[in-house]
Write an enzyme that holds these catalytic residues in place. Sequence first.
Site, short mmCIF file in Angstrom:
data_model
loop_
_atom_site.label_atom_id
_atom_site.label_comp_id
_atom_site.label_asym_id
_atom_site.label_seq_id
_atom_site.Cartn_x
_atom_site.Cartn_y
_atom_site.Cartn_z
N GLU A 135 0.97 -0.86 -0.12
CA GLU A 135 0.07 0.28 -0.07
C GLU A 135 0.73 1.31 -0.34
O GLU A 135 0.40 2.54 0.01
CB GLU A 135 -1.01 -0.09 1.62
N HIS A 170 -7.33 -2.73 9.91
CA HIS A 170 -8.91 -3.76 9.37
C HIS A 170 -9.54 -3.60 10.48
O HIS A 170 -9.80 -4.59 10.81
CB HIS A 170 -8.42 -4.63 8.82
N GLU A 210 -18.59 11.07 21.87
CA GLU A 210 -17.74 11.09 21.48
C GLU A 210 -17.58 11.58 19.97
O GLU A 210 -16.11 12.47 20.07
CB GLU A 210 -16.40 10.21 22.37
N HIS A 265 -12.66 -3.12 3.37
CA HIS A 265 -11.74 -3.74 3.07
C HIS A 265 -11.29 -2.83 4.77
O HIS A 265 -10.25 -3.91 5.59
CB HIS A 265 -10.71 -3.03 2.57
P1 13P Z 1 0.77 -5.50 2.93
O1 13P Z 1 1.23 -6.97 4.05
O2 13P Z 1 1.39 -6.00 1.85
O3 13P Z 1 1.66 -4.57 3.83
O4 13P Z 1 -1.34 -5.51 2.75
C1 13P Z 1 -1.62 -5.58 3.88
C2 13P Z 1 -2.79 -4.56 3.13
O5 13P Z 1 -3.10 -4.80 4.65
C3 13P Z 1 -3.83 -5.35 2.45
O6 13P Z 1 -4.37 -3.52 2.09
ZN ZN Z 2 -5.61 -3.44 3.91
#
Ligand code: 13P
Ligand code: ZN
Length: 268
Positions: free
Chosen positions: A114, A139, A167, A208
């Site tokens: 990323e 995430h 908050e 995501h």
């Molecule tokens: P990386 O392992 O390349 O950092 O990817 C993890 C991720 O969260 C992709 O969105």
């Molecule tokens: Zn990710």
Amino acid sequence: MLKNAKFVQDFVDTAANMYRLGWDERNGGNISMLVDEADAAPYLDLKKVIRTIPLGFDAKALAGKYFLVTGTGKYFKNMQKDPETNLGFFRVSEDGQLAELLWGWSDGGRFTSEIPAHLMSHMARLSVDPENRIIMHTHPTNLLAMTYVHECTTEAFTKTLWQMNTESIVVFPDGVEVLPWMVCGTDEIGMATAEAIKNARVVIWTMHGIYGAGKDLDEVFGLIETVEKACQLYMMTQPIGRIHVLSDDDLRALVKRFDLSPRKGIID
Ligand code: 13P
Ligand code: ZN
């Protein structure tokens, strides 16, 4: 040893907290930190480049700047016990094309997939906030869950999160930007994230995760934690049914009490 530097210790402590909250399964998530040369110089010979790694896009606006970044495929679970394998510290080359690795990724690894979203978001945030140092992607479970059951627009998501916890509007008066699902790790999602992060310190990637920006690790961690708490309250109360949420008048009272400048178009 760079791993003794306070900023590296703070970085891995934060990664460990994120892992323990269940936000970063396997290699999920990534963090980048803009580091002042003076903070790294006592621990490292900044003239000694271990290797260079092509960035794959133009980062000229960040030429000469130093970043501590998580590696691709690296587990948040392991950051604290082995920072030198899981993290990398690099300088952006003068032409903005390369990462000049100065420490880390000792197993031959490289920066997160990323990296476009991270470095483009650093450029974008620095243009509106010269104090910005951190871009954090993770995430969080309830946030992800909410993107499956809630309308994924900036206005609707921001309004609901503000309604779910007192908050919320205090911690993120700028709201949350919401992007539609896109393929991750691309320049396209990087550019879309950078454009959105100029308007708010939080950008949600539908189905995501989340991006957060700010001046230090605690601030960004706290920001994401607060968003995630509101999402958790939403998800907890969704199956039971809510009999009330914060009203527009309640939100306006908070704006007055905390002298906030809330994002336009949500409660006005
Ligand atoms: P990386 O392992 O390349 O950092 O990817 C993890 C991720 O969260 C992709 O969105
Ligand atoms: Zn990710």
